[in-house]
Enzyme design. Structure first.
Site, short mmCIF file in Angstrom:
data_model
loop_
_atom_site.label_atom_id
_atom_site.label_comp_id
_atom_site.label_asym_id
_atom_site.label_seq_id
_atom_site.Cartn_x
_atom_site.Cartn_y
_atom_site.Cartn_z
N LYS A 129 1.20 1.77 -3.54
CA LYS A 129 2.34 3.16 -3.62
C LYS A 129 1.46 3.98 -4.09
CE LYS A 129 6.23 3.99 -6.65
NZ LYS A 129 7.16 3.42 -7.63
N LYS B 162 4.16 2.19 0.02
CA LYS B 162 5.27 2.87 -0.55
C LYS B 162 4.87 4.26 -0.81
CE LYS B 162 8.68 2.80 -4.09
NZ LYS B 162 9.30 1.98 -5.52
N ASP C 294 6.86 -2.88 -9.64
CA ASP C 294 5.85 -1.58 -9.41
C ASP C 294 5.09 -1.47 -10.46
OD1 ASP C 294 7.87 -1.53 -7.45
OD2 ASP C 294 7.94 0.37 -6.96
#
Length: 221
Positions: free
Chosen positions: A154, A183, A90
């Site tokens: 995300k 996400k 991430d």
């Protein structure tokens, strides 16, 4: 529709997290069979060892939480995590570069990490920090992430002024359609929060409250 538990990246990124905290996180993730745990890079070897043989993946962060390090530093962090057993990365984008419209900076850092993740057959999630962006900037960042090989976009680190919002997810979904997953992360604390994000288009949820949300969900069944 996938099983509800598989939406969750069970997350602990607090600087004061201890080995005991990470062990508890991994035990909970195995008990509920979450999609992954998300930890800081120093805990990747421990999490990978504890989750070996389970279906729970290990996610690690890069450029966290500000996104202001160079593409080379983010690549080093990602490579270290991948070598130590991470299945997912991430990465926080360079928000200032996005606002300056220096799009080549974002393309460089995302494509570099996408290449690394491809080598390890790992997943790359690109954190936009949507609370700092306009809708147009969110859409531009999503397009750059898609172009540069990201698997997910995300919403948030959870360390800025605000976490995910339903509107953020809807704007991201409009930008990427079904070609890149989404996400939602930051501030998702209740079953209602989680269900609203999924309804808006989220494919994964980054939560520290995953266990409590699952208990709410199971109580309604």
């Amino acid at each position: 529709m996938k099983a509800f538990n598989k939406y969750f990246d069970h997350t602990l990124l607090k600087p004061e997290a201890t080995e005991g905290d990470i062990k508890k996180l991994c035990e909970e993730a195995k008990e509920y069979d979450f999609a992954s745990v998300c930890v800081n890079g120093c805990y990747v070897p421990l999490a990978a060892s504890l989750l070996d043989g389970s279906d729970v993946k290990v996610a690690a962060v890069a450029g966290f939480p500000l996104g202001a390090s160079s593409p080379e530093v983010k690549a080093f962090e990602a490579n270290d995590a991948l070598e130590n057993g991470a299945d997912e990365i991430d990465m926080v984008i360079n928000v200032g570069a996005l606002k300056d419209k220096r799009y080549s900076v974002l393309e460089d850092e995302i494509s570099t990490l996408a290449g690394l993740c491809n080598e390890y057959r790992a997943v790359l999630k690109v954190i936009l920090e949507t609370c700092l962006l306009t809708d147009n900037e969110i859409m531009q960042a999503c397009r750059l992430a898609k172009k540069s090989g990201a698997d997910f976009v995300k919403t948030s680190t959870g360390f800025s002024s605000r976490g995910a919002s339903v509107r953020n997810v809807q704007v991201m979904k409009k930008a990427v359609g079904d070609s890149v997953k989404i996400k939602a992360s930051g501030g998702i604390r209740t079953l209602a929060d989680a269900q609203a994000m999924i309804k808006a288009g989220a494919d994964r949820l980054g939560c520290s409250a995953s266990v409590q949300i699952m208990k709410e969900y199971m109580a309604e069944k």
